[in-house]
Design an enzyme around this catalytic site. Structure first.
Site, PDB file in Angstrom:
ATOM      1  N   CYS A 158       0.826  -1.215   0.000  1.00 56.88           N
ATOM      2  CA  CYS A 158       0.000   0.000   0.000  1.00 56.88           C
ATOM      3  C   CYS A 158       0.861   1.268   0.000  1.00 56.88           C
ATOM      4  O   CYS A 158       0.635   2.193  -0.789  1.00 56.88           O
ATOM      5  CB  CYS A 158      -0.940  -0.003   1.195  1.00 56.88           C
ATOM      6  SG  CYS A 158      -0.207  -0.544   2.712  1.00 56.88           S
ATOM      7  N   HIS A 193      -2.708   6.064   4.921  1.00 55.85           N
ATOM      8  CA  HIS A 193      -1.277   6.259   5.119  1.00 55.85           C
ATOM      9  C   HIS A 193      -0.846   7.622   4.577  1.00 55.85           C
ATOM     10  O   HIS A 193      -1.362   8.073   3.545  1.00 55.85           O
ATOM     11  CB  HIS A 193      -0.487   5.184   4.383  1.00 55.85           C
ATOM     12  CG  HIS A 193      -0.602   3.800   4.951  1.00 55.85           C
ATOM     13  ND1 HIS A 193      -1.192   3.503   6.158  1.00 55.85           N
ATOM     14  CD2 HIS A 193      -0.189   2.618   4.432  1.00 55.85           C
ATOM     15  CE1 HIS A 193      -1.141   2.190   6.368  1.00 55.85           C
ATOM     16  NE2 HIS A 193      -0.524   1.627   5.346  1.00 55.85           N
TER      17      HIS A 193
HETATM   18  C1  2RA Z   1       0.982  -2.120   6.690  1.00 54.70           C
HETATM   19  N1  2RA Z   1       1.606  -1.995   4.336  1.00 54.70           N
HETATM   20  O1  2RA Z   1       0.518  -0.991   6.574  1.00 54.70           O
HETATM   21  C2  2RA Z   1       1.465  -2.891   5.472  1.00 54.70           C
HETATM   22  C3  2RA Z   1       0.585  -4.050   5.171  1.00 54.70           C
HETATM   23  N2  2RA Z   1      -0.736  -3.670   4.880  1.00 54.70           N
HETATM   24  O2  2RA Z   1       1.084  -2.709   7.764  1.00 54.70           O
END
Ligand code: 2RA
Length: 329
Positions: free
Chosen positions: A126, A234
Site C-alpha cells: 500500500c 497512510h
Molecule cells: C501495513 N503496508 O501498513 C502494510 C501491510 N498492509 O502494515
C-alpha cells in the site's frame, strides 16, 4: 465471470467487496473463500447472502479470477494451485512481488505489461502504491536519483486486531495487543518485522518495489516506516532528488494531469492532504509541494491515500478490470 475472493473475512476483503460493488465489476458467480474456521459464515454481496467456502472447494470451482488478501503463506501455497487450473490470481501479499517473472502492477503505470500468460500478478504494498503514483509521472520528465520517504501509517494496515487495540486504549480498556507497545498517543517506528540490516520489512518494500514497478534501477529509495494511531489512510513525507532541475509550476501541472492523483496544495488556505479526508476515497492526494532549498533539483511533498482502497482493494480491482477489458483472461 467467476471470481473468487480469498481472505473474504479480513479488512481488505471487506473493502474489496465494497469496491467490486461500487465499480459494478462483471461477476456472474462470486466465491467467498477463507480459512476453515470461517467456512459456513454468511456474507452479503449486492443484497444476496453468500456462504464462505474453503480453498479446496474454491480451486475445484475453477474461477476465472482469484483475488487474494490472505497473507503470504496462503498465497505461496494456494496461488500456484489456482494458476495451474487456469485461474488468474491477483495477490495482495508480499509473497510474489519481487519474484522474477511475476509482474508487480499499478495499472496507471505499468498495466500494459500484462499478458494472458500472467497467471499470478502481484499487487504492490500500500505505501509503495501511493508513493509511485505520485513519483512515476515526475520521474518520466525529471529522472529520479534518490528518494527519502518517512511514512505515517494507519493501524488499519496491520488489521482488525490493531484497530481494536487502538480503540481499546482510547477507551481505557486493557485488551489483546497487536503491537509490542501502546499505539494510542504514540508512534511506533516499527512496521512489520526487522531485517538483518536494521530496516523493517515495510521499509525494504519501499526500497525495492518502486524500481520493479518503474523498471529502473538507476534511482534509490531509503525509508522510515512509522505506525501512528489513525484509521483513515497512510501519509508519507517524501524528499526526491532529480537528475534535472524543475519548475514547481510544472511539477504541479504534471501531478494535476495524472489520472488518480488529486493535488491539494495551498498554504494560504491551509489546504493539504489528510488521512481523515482521504478515507474511503480512491485517489492519491498530494500537497506541501515545495523545493528543497538545501540541495539542487530536489522536491519535498506530502502524499496521502486510503491504504485499504488504492493501497490494496481498488488497485487489485483495477488490475482485474484491465484484464477483462483487454481480453487477457
Ligand atoms: C501495513 N503496508 O501498513 C502494510 C501491510 N498492509 O502494515
Amino acid at each position: 465471470m467467476k471470481l473468487a475472493l480469498v481472505g473474504a473475512t479480513g479488512m481488505v476483503g471487506e473493502v474489496m467487496l465494497k469496491v467490486l460493488q461500487e465499480r459494478n465489476f462483471p461477476i456472474d458467480e462470486l466465491l467467498l473463500v477463507a480459512s476453515e474456521k470461517s467456512v459456513g459464515k454468511e456474507i452479503s454481496f449486492k443484497g444476496k447472502n453468500h456462504k464462505v467456502i474453503g480453498l479446496e472447494e474454491a480451486v475445484a470451482a475453477k474461477p476465472n479470477i482469484a483475488i487474494f488478501s490472505a497473507g503470504g503463506n496462503t498465497s505461496l501455497e494456494w496461488a500456484p494451485k489456482f494458476a495451474a487450473i487456469g485461474t488468474t490470481v491477483i495477490d495482495n501479499s508480499s509473497a510474489w512481488r519481487m519474484e522474477p517473472g511475476k509482474k508487480l502492477i499499478v495499472p496507471e503505470i505499468n498495466a500494459h505489461l500484462l499478458t494472458k500468460d500472467d497467471k499470478i500478478i502481484a499487487n504492490p504494498n500500500c505505501s509503495t502504491i501511493q508513493l509511485v503514483m505520485a513519483l512515476a509521472p515526475l520521474h518520466k520528465k525529471y529522472k529520479m536519483k534518490r528518494v527519502v520517504v518517512s511514512t505515517y501509517q494507519s493501524v488499519s494496515g496491520t488489521g482488525l486486531k490493531a484497530v481494536q487495540q487502538m480503540e481499546n486504549e482510547m477507551a481505557g480498556i486493557k485488551g489483546e495487543m497487536a503491537y509490542p507497545y501502546p499505539i494510542h498517543k504514540n508512534a511506533l517506528p516499527h512496521c512489520d518485522v526487522f531485517e538483518a540490516n536494521g530496516y523493517t520489512k515495510e521499509e525494504m518494500k519501499l526500497a525495492r518495489e518502486p524500481q520493479k514497478i518503474l523498471d529502473d534501477r538507476t534511482f534509490s529509495v531509503t525509508a522510515t516506516a512509522v505506525r501512528i494511531p489513525t484509521a483513515g489512510g497512510h501519509s508519507e513525507a517524501v524528499n526526491v532528488q532529480f537528475e534535472y532541475d524543475f519548475e514547481l509550476g510544472d511539477i504541479r501541472r504534471i501531478l494535476h494531469e495524472t489520472s488518480g492523483i488529486t493535488v491539494q496544495d495551498n498554504p494560504d488556505t491551509n489546504t493539504y492532504p489528510m488521512p481523515i479526508y482521504a478515507h474511503e476515497k480512491d485517489d492519491v492526494f498530494v500537497g506541501r509541494i515545495r523545493r528543497d532549498e538545501t540541495q539542487p533539483n530536489t522536491l519535498n511533498m506530502w502524499i496521502v491515500s486510503d491504504n485499504l482502497r488504492k493501497g490494496a482493494a481498488t488497485n487489485a480491482v483495477q488490475i482485474a478490470e484491465y484484464l477483462v477489458k483487454n481480453h487477457l483472461l
